[in-house]
Design a protein around this motif. Structure first.
Motif, PDB file in Angstrom:
ATOM      1  N   LEU A  39      30.604  38.597  32.589  1.00 14.28           N
ATOM      2  CA  LEU A  39      31.987  38.173  32.797  1.00 14.28           C
ATOM      3  C   LEU A  39      32.836  38.428  31.556  1.00 14.28           C
ATOM      4  CD1 LEU A  39      31.503  34.853  34.786  1.00 14.28           C
ATOM      5  CD2 LEU A  39      31.935  37.155  35.643  1.00 14.28           C
ATOM      6  N   SER A  40      32.363  37.978  30.389  1.00  8.75           N
ATOM      7  CA  SER A  40      33.155  38.200  29.174  1.00  8.75           C
ATOM      8  C   SER A  40      33.276  39.686  28.858  1.00  8.75           C
ATOM      9  CB  SER A  40      32.554  37.438  27.988  1.00  8.75           C
ATOM     10  OG  SER A  40      31.242  37.887  27.682  1.00  8.75           O
ATOM     11  N   ASN A  41      32.237  40.468  29.190  1.00 10.38           N
ATOM     12  CA  ASN A  41      32.293  41.912  28.956  1.00 10.38           C
ATOM     13  C   ASN A  41      33.259  42.625  29.912  1.00 10.38           C
ATOM     14  OD1 ASN A  41      30.465  41.884  26.836  1.00 10.38           O
ATOM     15  ND2 ASN A  41      28.697  42.321  28.148  1.00 10.38           N
ATOM     16  N   SER A  42      33.599  41.974  31.029  1.00 12.88           N
ATOM     17  CA  SER A  42      34.474  42.611  32.016  1.00 12.88           C
ATOM     18  C   SER A  42      35.949  42.487  31.669  1.00 12.88           C
ATOM     19  CB  SER A  42      34.236  41.992  33.400  1.00 12.88           C
ATOM     20  OG  SER A  42      34.777  40.676  33.485  1.00 12.88           O
ATOM     21  N   VAL A  43      36.281  41.722  30.622  1.00 15.34           N
ATOM     22  CA  VAL A  43      37.673  41.501  30.239  1.00 15.34           C
ATOM     23  C   VAL A  43      38.129  42.639  29.337  1.00 15.34           C
ATOM     24  CG1 VAL A  43      39.310  39.946  29.120  1.00 15.34           C
ATOM     25  CG2 VAL A  43      37.376  39.006  30.424  1.00 15.34           C
ATOM     26  N   SER A  44      39.198  43.325  29.736  1.00 17.39           N
ATOM     27  CA  SER A  44      39.794  44.386  28.923  1.00 17.39           C
ATOM     28  C   SER A  44      41.040  43.851  28.241  1.00 17.39           C
ATOM     29  CB  SER A  44      40.167  45.596  29.789  1.00 17.39           C
ATOM     30  OG  SER A  44      39.015  46.157  30.389  1.00 17.39           O
ATOM     31  N   VAL A  45      41.187  44.171  26.957  1.00 17.68           N
ATOM     32  CA  VAL A  45      42.333  43.689  26.179  1.00 17.68           C
ATOM     33  C   VAL A  45      43.039  44.905  25.596  1.00 17.68           C
ATOM     34  CG1 VAL A  45      43.098  42.237  24.262  1.00 17.68           C
ATOM     35  CG2 VAL A  45      41.148  41.531  25.675  1.00 17.68           C
ATOM     36  N   SER A  46      44.374  44.929  25.729  1.00 16.49           N
ATOM     37  CA  SER A  46      45.132  46.148  25.466  1.00 16.49           C
ATOM     38  C   SER A  46      45.481  46.372  24.006  1.00 16.49           C
ATOM     39  CB  SER A  46      46.434  46.110  26.270  1.00 16.49           C
ATOM     40  OG  SER A  46      47.229  44.998  25.864  1.00 16.49           O
ATOM     41  N   ALA A  47      45.395  45.355  23.165  1.00 15.48           N
ATOM     42  CA  ALA A  47      45.893  45.490  21.796  1.00 15.48           C
ATOM     43  C   ALA A  47      44.811  45.122  20.788  1.00 15.48           C
ATOM     44  CB  ALA A  47      47.121  44.608  21.585  1.00 15.48           C
ATOM     45  N   VAL A  52      49.822  40.997  19.824  1.00 19.30           N
ATOM     46  CA  VAL A  52      49.875  40.259  21.084  1.00 19.30           C
ATOM     47  C   VAL A  52      48.961  40.929  22.114  1.00 19.30           C
ATOM     48  CG1 VAL A  52      51.351  39.445  22.943  1.00 19.30           C
ATOM     49  CG2 VAL A  52      52.235  39.551  20.597  1.00 19.30           C
ATOM     50  N   PRO A  53      47.989  40.202  22.668  1.00 14.85           N
ATOM     51  CA  PRO A  53      47.068  40.819  23.624  1.00 14.85           C
ATOM     52  C   PRO A  53      47.605  40.770  25.052  1.00 14.85           C
ATOM     53  CG  PRO A  53      46.383  38.567  23.211  1.00 14.85           C
ATOM     54  CD  PRO A  53      47.624  38.803  22.366  1.00 14.85           C
ATOM     55  N   GLN A  54      47.115  41.687  25.861  1.00 13.21           N
ATOM     56  CA  GLN A  54      47.314  41.645  27.305  1.00 13.21           C
ATOM     57  C   GLN A  54      45.957  41.856  27.942  1.00 13.21           C
ATOM     58  OE1 GLN A  54      50.094  40.827  29.118  1.00 13.21           O
ATOM     59  NE2 GLN A  54      48.588  40.782  30.775  1.00 13.21           N
ATOM     60  N   ALA A  55      45.454  40.819  28.596  1.00 16.35           N
ATOM     61  CA  ALA A  55      44.106  40.873  29.148  1.00 16.35           C
ATOM     62  C   ALA A  55      44.144  41.157  30.642  1.00 16.35           C
ATOM     63  CB  ALA A  55      43.379  39.564  28.882  1.00 16.35           C
ATOM     64  N   THR A  56      43.223  41.984  31.097  1.00 19.44           N
ATOM     65  CA  THR A  56      43.007  42.222  32.521  1.00 19.44           C
ATOM     66  C   THR A  56      41.520  42.096  32.804  1.00 19.44           C
ATOM     67  OG1 THR A  56      42.825  44.612  32.153  1.00 19.44           O
ATOM     68  CG2 THR A  56      45.008  43.742  32.741  1.00 19.44           C
ATOM     69  N   PHE A  57      41.209  41.654  34.028  1.00 19.91           N
ATOM     70  CA  PHE A  57      39.807  41.470  34.411  1.00 19.91           C
ATOM     71  C   PHE A  57      39.720  41.441  35.934  1.00 19.91           C
ATOM     72  CE2 PHE A  57      41.863  37.595  32.912  1.00 19.91           C
ATOM     73  CZ  PHE A  57      41.844  36.772  34.031  1.00 19.91           C
ATOM     74  N   PRO A  58      38.527  41.736  36.482  1.00 20.91           N
ATOM     75  CA  PRO A  58      38.354  41.734  37.936  1.00 20.91           C
ATOM     76  C   PRO A  58      38.614  40.343  38.503  1.00 20.91           C
ATOM     77  CG  PRO A  58      36.499  42.797  36.853  1.00 20.91           C
ATOM     78  CD  PRO A  58      37.295  42.141  35.777  1.00 20.91           C
ATOM     79  N   LEU A  59      39.325  40.301  39.618  1.00 24.59           N
ATOM     80  CA  LEU A  59      39.652  39.027  40.272  1.00 24.59           C
ATOM     81  C   LEU A  59      38.874  38.891  41.582  1.00 24.59           C
ATOM     82  CD1 LEU A  59      43.537  39.030  39.789  1.00 24.59           C
ATOM     83  CD2 LEU A  59      41.815  37.902  38.362  1.00 24.59           C
ATOM     84  N   PRO A  60      38.427  37.684  41.908  1.00 24.71           N
ATOM     85  CA  PRO A  60      38.478  36.494  41.057  1.00 24.71           C
ATOM     86  C   PRO A  60      37.324  36.481  40.070  1.00 24.71           C
ATOM     87  CG  PRO A  60      37.490  35.949  43.154  1.00 24.71           C
ATOM     88  CD  PRO A  60      37.877  37.400  43.240  1.00 24.71           C
ATOM     89  N   LEU A  61      37.538  35.889  38.900  1.00 25.98           N
ATOM     90  CA  LEU A  61      36.488  35.738  37.894  1.00 25.98           C
ATOM     91  C   LEU A  61      36.082  34.272  37.886  1.00 25.98           C
ATOM     92  CD1 LEU A  61      36.370  37.381  34.404  1.00 25.98           C
ATOM     93  CD2 LEU A  61      35.767  34.977  34.670  1.00 25.98           C
TER      94      LEU A  61
END
Length: 309
Positions: A39-47, A52-61
Motif C-alpha cells: 500500500l505505501s509503495n503504491s503511493v506516487s508523489v509528484s514533487a 509541496v507534494p501531490q499524492a496519487t494512489f489506487p482507489l480505494p486504498l
C-alpha cells in the motif's frame, strides 16, 4: 528554519493517543521502525522533498496496519527517541483520495511531535530511524495515525476503520528537554529537581511569595553555539513548561503531562515571557511571578525562532 506556531489542522496529527503495534519491527538500530508494504509503495508523489507534494494512489486504498515507504533519504541527523521532531505533511483519505489537511502552504509552519512511545505507534514507528530531510509515505488506519479520540473528534464522518495516507517531510529536530549543566538557584527561589528523563519537580518554600518577578537559569545550555537561539519578547517558542501555584502548591498545568511541548507563535502573550527574554535554547529557566496569585514556571527552552515579517 521556519518558526513554529499554534496549529489548527496540524492538531489532527500531533494529538495522538496509544495505538497498536501491528506492522512494526524491532531492529538493532532503533526501537521500532515501520516497514514498506504494497500500500505505501503504491503511493506516487509528484514533487521532491521540501516542496509541496501531490499524492496519487489506487482507489480505494484500505489498510489494516501501518506501512512506511521512504521516498527520499535525507542527509541530516537521525531523529532519536526523546527528540521533538518538526515535520511538514499532507494527509489524504484512502477511499476517495480527498486531501484532509496540509502544512505545506505559503507562510505555513511545521507540525511537531515528541518522539516517544506515548506519541502513538504510527508516528513513533514512522519517524524512528529517519533523517532530517527525508520524505516518507505512511499508510495506516485513521485510529493508528490520530488515535481513537482524536479521530472521532476531528474526522467523525470517516469511521474508525478508514485509511489515512500521509506524505511527510522531516524538517528538523530539537531535544525534548533542557540540555546543559545544572546551576544553583539564588536564595528565595523554590527547590527544583529533575528526574533522569528531564521531568522537573518543585518544592515550594514556606514563605510569602515574592513581590517582584524572579528569573534564574537552573540549567545552562551546552548546545553548540549555533543552536543556542536567544529568546526575544516576540520570538516563536517551543517550550516544556511546568506551572505551579505558589500559594496552593498545586500543579496548574504541565506540558510533560500533556505529552508534547507547547508551541507558541511570535508575540504570544505569556505571563513568564519577561523572565525568558535573553535566555537561550537549551536552558532551563525558573520564573516566579509576583503578587497574590504568584506562579512558579519551570521552563525548558527547546527552540526560539525570530518573528516573521
Amino acid at each position: 528554519m521556519r518558526p513554529v506556531a499554534v496549529f489548527t489542522v496540524a492538531a489532527l496529527i500531533v494529538t495522538l493517543t496509544g495505538c497498536t503495534t501491528s506492522g512494526v519491527v524491532t531492529n538493532a538500530d532503533c526501537d521500532v521502525a515501520a516497514q514498506p508494504g504494497n500500500l505505501s509503495n503504491s503511493v506516487s508523489v509528484s514533487a521532491e522533498a521540501g516542496t509541496v507534494p501531490q499524492a496519487t494512489f489506487p482507489l480505494p486504498l484500505r489498510s489494516t496496519e501501518i506501512e512506511r515507504t521512504v521516498l527520499t533519504k535525507g542527509t541530516g541527523d537521525t531523529v532519536e527517541t526523546g527528540d521533538l521532531v518538526l515535520f511538514d505533511y499532507s494527509m489524504y483519505e484512502g477511499t476517495t483520495g480527498e486531501k484532509l489537511g496540509t502544512s505545506f502552504q505559503e507562510g505555513g509552519t511545521p507540525a511537531t511531535q515528541l518522539l516517544t512511545e506515548s506519541a502513538g505507534m504510527a508516528l513513533y514507528s514512522g519517524l524512528s530511524c529517519q533523517t532530517i530531510g527525508s520524505r516518507l509515505v505512511l499508510t495506516a488506519p485513521v485510529a493508528q495515525i490520530l488515535g481513537d479520540e482524536a479521530a472521532a473528534q476531528f474526522l467523525p464522518t470517516l469511521g474508525k476503520n478508514a485509511t489515512i495516507v500521509v506524505v511527510l517531510d522531516i524538517v528538523d529536530r530539537v531535544l525534548g528537554r533542557a540540555a546543559g549543566s545544572p546551576r544553583d538557584l539564588p536564595n528565595g527561589f523554590p527547590v527544583v529537581t529533575n528526574t533522569p528523563d528531564g521531568r522537573p519537580g518543585v518544592t515550594v518554600p514556606s514563605v510569602k511569595a515574592p513581590d517582584t518577578l524572579l528569573s534564574a537559569t537552573r540549567i545552562q545550555s551546552t548546545l553548540p553555539e549555533d543552536e543556542q537561539e536567544v529568546v526575544a519578547s516576540d520570538s516563536a517558542l517551543i517550550l516544556q513548561v511546568l506551572a505551579i501555584s505558589w500559594d496552593n502548591r498545586t500543579v496548574i498545568s504541565s506540558t510533560w503531562e500533556d505529552g508534547t511541548p507547547g508551541n507558541f507563535a511570535s508575540g504570544t502573550e505569556l505571563p513568564y515571557i519577561d523572565g525568558l527574554t535573553g535566555k537561550k535554547a537549551g536552558d532551563q529557566v525558573v520564573v516566579v511571578t509576583p503578587g497574590p496569585n504568584s506562579m512558579i514556571y519551570v521552563v525548558d527552552i527547546l527552540g526560539a525562532y525570530p518573528a516573521q515579517g
